[in-house]
Scaffold this motif. Structure first.
Motif, PDB file in Angstrom:
ATOM      1  N   LYS A   1      12.488   2.934  -1.936  1.00  0.00           N
ATOM      2  CA  LYS A   1      13.597   2.264  -1.250  1.00  0.00           C
ATOM      3  C   LYS A   1      13.552   2.529   0.250  1.00  0.00           C
ATOM      4  O   LYS A   1      13.871   1.655   1.069  1.00  0.00           O
ATOM      5  CB  LYS A   1      14.922   2.729  -1.843  1.00  0.00           C
ATOM      6  N   GLU A   2      13.189   3.759   0.624  1.00  0.00           N
ATOM      7  CA  GLU A   2      13.111   4.105   2.053  1.00  0.00           C
ATOM      8  C   GLU A   2      12.004   3.312   2.744  1.00  0.00           C
ATOM      9  O   GLU A   2      12.169   2.848   3.878  1.00  0.00           O
ATOM     10  CB  GLU A   2      12.858   5.607   2.206  1.00  0.00           C
ATOM     11  N   ILE A   3      10.875   3.191   2.044  1.00  0.00           N
ATOM     12  CA  ILE A   3       9.768   2.406   2.619  1.00  0.00           C
ATOM     13  C   ILE A   3      10.215   0.963   2.811  1.00  0.00           C
ATOM     14  O   ILE A   3       9.997   0.368   3.873  1.00  0.00           O
ATOM     15  CB  ILE A   3       8.531   2.487   1.705  1.00  0.00           C
ATOM     16  N   TRP A   4      10.848   0.396   1.785  1.00  0.00           N
ATOM     17  CA  TRP A   4      11.308  -0.989   1.898  1.00  0.00           C
ATOM     18  C   TRP A   4      12.303  -1.152   3.040  1.00  0.00           C
ATOM     19  O   TRP A   4      12.252  -2.152   3.784  1.00  0.00           O
ATOM     20  CB  TRP A   4      11.942  -1.434   0.576  1.00  0.00           C
ATOM     21  N   ALA A   5      13.162  -0.191   3.193  1.00  0.00           N
ATOM     22  CA  ALA A   5      14.158  -0.270   4.261  1.00  0.00           C
ATOM     23  C   ALA A   5      13.501  -0.365   5.636  1.00  0.00           C
ATOM     24  O   ALA A   5      14.058  -0.973   6.565  1.00  0.00           O
ATOM     25  CB  ALA A   5      15.087   0.956   4.202  1.00  0.00           C
ATOM     26  N   GLY A   6      12.321   0.231   5.782  1.00  0.00           N
ATOM     27  CA  GLY A   6      11.612   0.145   7.052  1.00  0.00           C
ATOM     28  C   GLY A   6      11.014  -1.221   7.307  1.00  0.00           C
ATOM     29  O   GLY A   6      10.798  -1.607   8.469  1.00  0.00           O
ATOM     30  N   TYR A   7      10.742  -1.962   6.266  1.00  0.00           N
ATOM     31  CA  TYR A   7      10.132  -3.286   6.411  1.00  0.00           C
ATOM     32  C   TYR A   7      11.155  -4.419   6.377  1.00  0.00           C
ATOM     33  O   TYR A   7      10.916  -5.501   6.922  1.00  0.00           O
ATOM     34  CB  TYR A   7       9.111  -3.516   5.288  1.00  0.00           C
ATOM     35  N   GLN A   8      12.302  -4.189   5.729  1.00  0.00           N
ATOM     36  CA  GLN A   8      13.250  -5.281   5.512  1.00  0.00           C
ATOM     37  C   GLN A   8      13.705  -5.962   6.801  1.00  0.00           C
ATOM     38  O   GLN A   8      13.807  -7.196   6.832  1.00  0.00           O
ATOM     39  CB  GLN A   8      14.471  -4.771   4.727  1.00  0.00           C
ATOM     40  N   PRO A   9      14.001  -5.232   7.893  1.00  0.00           N
ATOM     41  CA  PRO A   9      14.454  -5.926   9.105  1.00  0.00           C
ATOM     42  C   PRO A   9      13.448  -6.968   9.597  1.00  0.00           C
ATOM     43  O   PRO A   9      13.834  -8.058  10.031  1.00  0.00           O
ATOM     44  CB  PRO A   9      14.625  -4.788  10.111  1.00  0.00           C
ATOM     45  N   THR A  10      12.181  -6.623   9.539  1.00  0.00           N
ATOM     46  CA  THR A  10      11.164  -7.581   9.970  1.00  0.00           C
ATOM     47  C   THR A  10      11.135  -8.790   9.037  1.00  0.00           C
ATOM     48  O   THR A  10      11.058  -9.943   9.482  1.00  0.00           O
ATOM     49  CB  THR A  10       9.772  -6.915  10.014  1.00  0.00           C
TER      50      THR A  10
ATOM     51  N   TYR B   1       0.833  -1.203   0.000  1.00  0.00           N
ATOM     52  CA  TYR B   1       0.000   0.000   0.000  1.00  0.00           C
ATOM     53  C   TYR B   1       0.871   1.258   0.000  1.00  0.00           C
ATOM     54  O   TYR B   1       0.633   2.207  -0.770  1.00  0.00           O
ATOM     55  CB  TYR B   1      -0.922  -0.040   1.216  1.00  0.00           C
ATOM     56  N   GLN B   2       1.894   1.262   0.824  1.00  0.00           N
ATOM     57  CA  GLN B   2       2.766   2.423   0.873  1.00  0.00           C
ATOM     58  C   GLN B   2       3.567   2.582  -0.427  1.00  0.00           C
ATOM     59  O   GLN B   2       3.674   3.680  -0.969  1.00  0.00           O
ATOM     60  CB  GLN B   2       3.728   2.306   2.060  1.00  0.00           C
ATOM     61  N   CYS B   3       4.097   1.456  -0.927  1.00  0.00           N
ATOM     62  CA  CYS B   3       4.948   1.535  -2.121  1.00  0.00           C
ATOM     63  C   CYS B   3       4.152   1.873  -3.372  1.00  0.00           C
ATOM     64  O   CYS B   3       4.682   2.518  -4.289  1.00  0.00           O
ATOM     65  CB  CYS B   3       5.702   0.219  -2.313  1.00  0.00           C
ATOM     66  N   ARG B   4       2.914   1.462  -3.423  1.00  0.00           N
ATOM     67  CA  ARG B   4       2.084   1.781  -4.590  1.00  0.00           C
ATOM     68  C   ARG B   4       1.855   3.275  -4.731  1.00  0.00           C
ATOM     69  O   ARG B   4       1.546   3.750  -5.830  1.00  0.00           O
ATOM     70  CB  ARG B   4       0.716   1.081  -4.487  1.00  0.00           C
ATOM     71  N   ASN B   5       1.972   3.972  -3.636  1.00  0.00           N
ATOM     72  CA  ASN B   5       1.673   5.401  -3.658  1.00  0.00           C
ATOM     73  C   ASN B   5       2.914   6.261  -3.878  1.00  0.00           C
ATOM     74  O   ASN B   5       2.868   7.487  -3.695  1.00  0.00           O
ATOM     75  CB  ASN B   5       0.972   5.797  -2.354  1.00  0.00           C
ATOM     76  N   VAL B   6       4.020   5.612  -4.240  1.00  0.00           N
ATOM     77  CA  VAL B   6       5.211   6.365  -4.638  1.00  0.00           C
ATOM     78  C   VAL B   6       5.729   5.752  -5.933  1.00  0.00           C
ATOM     79  O   VAL B   6       5.279   4.692  -6.365  1.00  0.00           O
ATOM     80  CB  VAL B   6       6.309   6.307  -3.543  1.00  0.00           C
ATOM     81  N   GLY B   7       6.680   6.384  -6.585  1.00  0.00           N
ATOM     82  CA  GLY B   7       7.210   5.868  -7.841  1.00  0.00           C
ATOM     83  C   GLY B   7       7.983   4.587  -7.633  1.00  0.00           C
ATOM     84  O   GLY B   7       8.737   4.444  -6.664  1.00  0.00           O
ATOM     85  N   LYS B   8       7.796   3.633  -8.536  1.00  0.00           N
ATOM     86  CA  LYS B   8       8.492   2.363  -8.444  1.00  0.00           C
ATOM     87  C   LYS B   8      10.008   2.595  -8.550  1.00  0.00           C
ATOM     88  O   LYS B   8      10.483   3.339  -9.407  1.00  0.00           O
ATOM     89  CB  LYS B   8       8.026   1.407  -9.544  1.00  0.00           C
ATOM     90  N   ASP B   9      10.763   1.951  -7.646  1.00  0.00           N
ATOM     91  CA  ASP B   9      12.224   2.054  -7.593  1.00  0.00           C
ATOM     92  C   ASP B   9      12.707   3.470  -7.303  1.00  0.00           C
ATOM     93  O   ASP B   9      13.896   3.788  -7.477  1.00  0.00           O
ATOM     94  CB  ASP B   9      12.855   1.572  -8.915  1.00  0.00           C
TER      95      ASP B   9
END
Length: 938
Positions: free
Chosen positions: A642-651, A629-637
């Motif tokens: 990348k910042e959004i993904w970085a927040g989820y990657q540790p989990t 949901y968060q990534c869809r609302n910003v430009g791909k790549d």
């Protein structure tokens, strides 16, 4: 014409006055209207002459006929012919006078009323008003017999409808009301329970309904529907059995499972059903959708069921709001099972995408717990869901997968999924100690309401108020338009889990049904409430459902309901929660992941089913969808991505290690199910972790990952390469813990790899592996899959088909069994052949004797008919080869085409055709022989 009797007629009249025994003879003989006044003047129409019932010596009651009514009937035809209004008024006055006298003096004579009803039918309508035909009600209520009067009045009513004037229609409605008068009589039970009965004879009423109810709705429209609806309500109120309608009426349409047919409730239900059906189909006033909306919102369960059935039968006439109303989640229960099951079964493909998802979500929310403990039972839950998924299993891959996931848990397919399954035992009804309106009053003192809810103890007696009913009623309170609960959520944080579960599930229902609410105000409240709730130690310490208890939720249900709600809020929709709230939601989901433990997985477990139904699995799905949901609302790549993904990657990194560290497999399963989404979130992370996703070959993690990836339905190149390097394909095909369904999907992947030019048909290819294994079930899957995609990538698929065919033929030739199903399946590939060559003919000849071993004979001969247009002689050879194992053709058109094309070759062709016909003669196949002879004669 003279209006007075002749001398001879006066003499005859005097004779019968002097000798009453002669009266029947005269009354039968005369039919002129001029006799009426004469009979009247001589008091022969006196109401007291209408015979009263006579009790015989043996105790039986005899109802004598009134002879003069014979004259009234025969002469009344003259009224119609001559349209004598003045005399007609006299006839009408007489009918009313005699009837009134009988009522006052409690005198019954159904024979007289029968004759009177005939007379009434012949009186010109302009003479009659509604008050005049009120006497019909007295005739229909005769205590000794109603059959004859019912017959006449019902026939007259139909005549009035066909006349179709304002007056005739008003009379018809009046008579319909009287014909189906509902009476309450003392029942058979000791509690003096009353039962509804019809004034109409039951058998006669049932027949009338069968023959005419639909036309009532077509011709009389909404006024008839409303009257029939009111009749049904009267019956239901008297019998007090509306909440049991799925017991006394298993199916609203006619069905052998309906155990009763001629009781008042069944008859009136059919009357209303067919009248409504006729009205909606005709829709003469363009108000049918409005009426259906009203009925589906009815407080009467039975009326709702009728409306859902009619909506299904008239789907093409429905407006979208009616469709959405029908498929609301509250209808997915045993009360409406048969009607709603068939509604979605017949119309699912015509629903909008969001409506389809609503149906799926409603089904997935169904759960079953142990009656004594309240513990969620996996198999009964899966079976309950499979009943509903059976209605839509063939619609697409998703619905088929969900159905199969349920069946894999239960081990059986539901036998009669469209019927509720508690007929053989006791029937439980969720009765609440308080109504929703009474709970709403208690909102004035919220502390008292919470105390009452948490401390309520059910009696536990059959049909007595119970906790299940109270919990469901609390949900109704949450759903109220006022949003009183949702606006004051913090006050309810001390509620027990079964009520908390209803807060989240009710909110989900509101969202799924797109109910108008102040969503921007409510989403922050529900998200903030969840954050506080899941941080409460008391919530996590609350008692789980035990092995016995009512059907209510515990903390695991609350987690699942909340996560479903979050999934809904992440959809692209105007009701989705604001992106500003995602941080709080993410924190809450991570808290749940740290607290909630995983389910048990075994080698033979259905990993996907466990993962998507466990609380932890639901939380992981919600977490993935939140990231999307968060990534869809910003430009791909983009950098934001990348910042959004970085927040989820540790989990995700932590969850990826769970199989090794704590033996939890939900994330591995969810990850591979959503692998395409993870490629969108971070392709680098996903590709780098492929090996870790699958783990060691033949491990439990490996089996969970294989099952999950089989659901993707899309070949991921990097995963395909990994499979080849690790030699996963032969290992998974030999793994007895994996189902044939899962293996079949990987066989499809092998075919797709070739079609995508990722494999060649060489010694290292997956397809060569399948050929070398020589397992018929695996090769049959290859044949079937390549045939099923015959309309896609035709050239590539045809190339593969032609490359495989020789090897498959060689394999078939090596088999020595009488039946060769693989050869029969291979016959399906005849559809790919456009030209007859030495090779293609040889392939077809090889499979020809076995084409019907898997029931593919008809399709094969249809293809031969197509090919015979250019290759009749070759097709003749193939046809003769098929006849080495004769089979029956129920459709002879292909054979006729082939015969004609062979015969068109000239003398040689005629000889070949005769040779073929001779084989059919030897096989005693008379239809084909007759076909041949007919062609020859032509």
């Amino acid at each position: 014409m003279s209006n007075e009797l002749s001398a001879k007629q006066r003499s005859a009249l005097q004779r019968v006055i002097d000798d009453p025994a002669l009266q029947p003879w005269l009354f039968k003989k005369v039919d002129s209207l001029i006799w009426f006044d004469a009979f009247k003047e001589n008091n022969l129409f006196s109401p007291n002459l209408n015979p009263a019932p006579v009790t015989k010596t043996d105790g039986t009651i005899h109802i004598p006929s009134w002879p003069i009514t014979e004259y009234l009937v025969s002469s009344s035809f003259k009224l119609r012919e001559e349209n004598d209004v003045e005399v007609a008024r006299k006839y009408l006055s007489l009918l009313k006078e005699v009837t009134q006298y009988a009522v006052v003096n409690e005198r019954s004579n159904y024979r007289t009323w029968w004759q009177f009803s005939k007379v009434l039918r012949n009186i010109p309508l302009e003479v009659i008003n509604l008050d005049d035909i009120g006497c019909v009600s007295d005739w229909l209520n005769d205590k000794f017999d109603r059959y004859l009067v019912n017959k006449e009045i019902s026939e007259w009513m139909l005549e009035l409808i066909d006349i179709n004037t304002e007056q005739s229609v008003s009379f018809a409605i009046f008579l319909l009301d009287k014909l189906f008068a509902i009476h309450s009589v003392e029942g058979r039970y000791a509690d003096k329970k009353h039962e509804a009965v019809l004034g109409f004879d039951d058998y006669q009423a049932a027949k009338f309904v069968e023959e005419n109810a639909s036309s009532l709705g077509e011709k009389l429209g909404l006024v008839a529907v409303n009257l029939c609806e009111q009749k049904l309500k009267e019956v239901l109120d008297i019998n007090r059995n509306d909440k049991w309608s799925n017991v006394w009426r298993n199916a609203i349409p006619e069905h052998k499972q309906n155990s009763r047919h001629n009781d008042a409730d069944d008859i009136v239900l059919k009357l209303f059903r067919d009248a409504l059906l006729g009205y909606v189909k005709e829709d003469s006033d363009n108000n049918a959708n409005e009426k259906l909306t009203e009925l589906i919102n009815s407080d009467y369960q039975t009326i709702k069921r009728v409306a859902i059935y009619v909506a299904s039968e008239c789907f093409e006439k429905l407006e979208q709001q009616v469709v959405t109303l029908v498929i609301q989640p509250t209808h997915f229960n045993d009360k409406y099972r048969h009607e709603l099951w068939h509604f979605i079964h017949k119309n699912f493909s015509s629903l909008k995408a969001e409506q389809q998802q609503s149906v799926i979500a409603a089904i997935e929310s169904l759960n079953v717990t142990d009656e004594d403990t309240g513990v969620l039972l996996d198999k009964p839950t899966a079976y309950k869901q499979s009943n509903w998924f059976a209605a839509i299993k063939g619609e697409n891959e998703e619905t088929q997968a969900k159905y199969q996931a349920c069946v894999d848990i239960t081990g059986v397919e539901p036998e009669h999924p469209d019927f509720s399954c508690y007929m053989s035992g006791g029937v439980a009804v969720d009765v609440s100690p308080l109504s929703v309106s009474e709970l709403a009053v208690m909102l004035e003192d919220i502390d008292s309401l919470i105390r009452f809810l948490n401390e309520y103890k059910e009696v536990g007696h059959f049909n007595e108020p119970g906790i299940e009913g109270l919990v469901n009623t609390f949900e109704e309170l949450v759903l109220l338009d006022s949003c009183e609960i949702l606006n004051n959520l913090d006050a309810f944080i001390e509620l027990k889990p079964h009520y908390l579960n209803k807060i989240f599930s009710a909110y989900s229902k509101l969202w799924t049904d797109k109910v108008q609410r102040p969503w921007n105000e409510l989403w922050p409240k529900i998200i903030n409430f969840a954050d506080k709730l899941f941080n409460e130690a008391s919530f996590w310490n609350s008692v789980d459902n035990t092995d016995s208890g009512p059907f209510i939720g515990d903390k695991h249900w609350v987690i699942s309901s909340y996560c479903r709600l979050i999934e809904s809020g992440c959809e692209k929709d105007e009701h989705a929660f604001d992106l500003k709230l995602t941080h709080d939601v993410k924190n809450t989901l991570e808290l749940i992941l740290n607290k909630a433990s995983g389910e048990d997985f075994n080698d033979d477990s259905d990993a996907v089913s466990i993962a998507i139904n466990s609380p932890r699995g639901r939380c992981l799905e919600a977490y993935v969808k939140l990231a999307l949901y968060q990534c869809r609302n910003v430009g791909k790549d983009s950098e934001e991505h990348k910042e959004i993904w970085a927040g989820y990657q540790p989990t995700f990194d932590h969850e990826l290690s769970k199989p090794d560290t704590v033996g939890e497999y939900e994330f591995i399963t969810i990850l591979l199910m959503y692998v395409r989404n993870f490629l969108y979130l971070s392709k680098d992370w996903t590709v780098q972790n492929i090996e870790q996703m699958f783990g060691e070959k033949n491990s439990l993690q490996w089996r969970c990952a294989l099952q999950a990836y089989s659901y993707v339905g899309w070949l991921i190149p990097e995963i395909h390469t990994h499979f080849k390097e690790k030699k996963y394909y032969p290992a998974l095909l030999d793994d007895e813990s994996l189902s044939d369904t899962v293996k079949g999907r990987y066989i499809e992947y092998a075919c797709i790899a070739y079609l995508q030019r990722r494999d060649q048909l060489d010694d290292e290819s997956l397809l060569r592996l399948l050929l070398d294994r020589q397992k018929e079930n695996e090769l049959s899957k290859v044949v079937w899959f390549l045939w099923s995609i015959r309309d896609q990538n035709v050239d590539k698929t045809k190339e593969l088909v032609f490359a495989l065919w020789p090897d498959l033929v060689d394999l078939i030739n090596q088999q020595d069994s009488d039946k060769k199903p693989l050869a029969s399946k291979l016959a399906l590939w005849a559809e790919y052949i456009e030209e007859m060559t030495v090779d293609t003919k040889a392939w077809l000849m090889a499979v020809a004797p076995y084409i019907n071993d898997d029931h593919n004979g008809m399709s094969f001969m249809q293809e031969m008919a197509r090919l015979s247009e250019g290759y009749a002689s070759d097709v003749a050879d193939i046809w003769i080869e098929t006849l080495s194992k004769p089979f029956y053709m129920y459709e002879l058109d292909p054979l006729e085409t082939i015969f004609k094309n062979i015969i068109s070759l000239g003398l040689e062709g005629q000889a070949i055709a005769k040779e073929i016909a001779d084989i059919y003669i030897e096989n005693n196949d008379e239809p084909v022989v007759a076909l041949y002879q007919r062609i020859i004669r032509g």
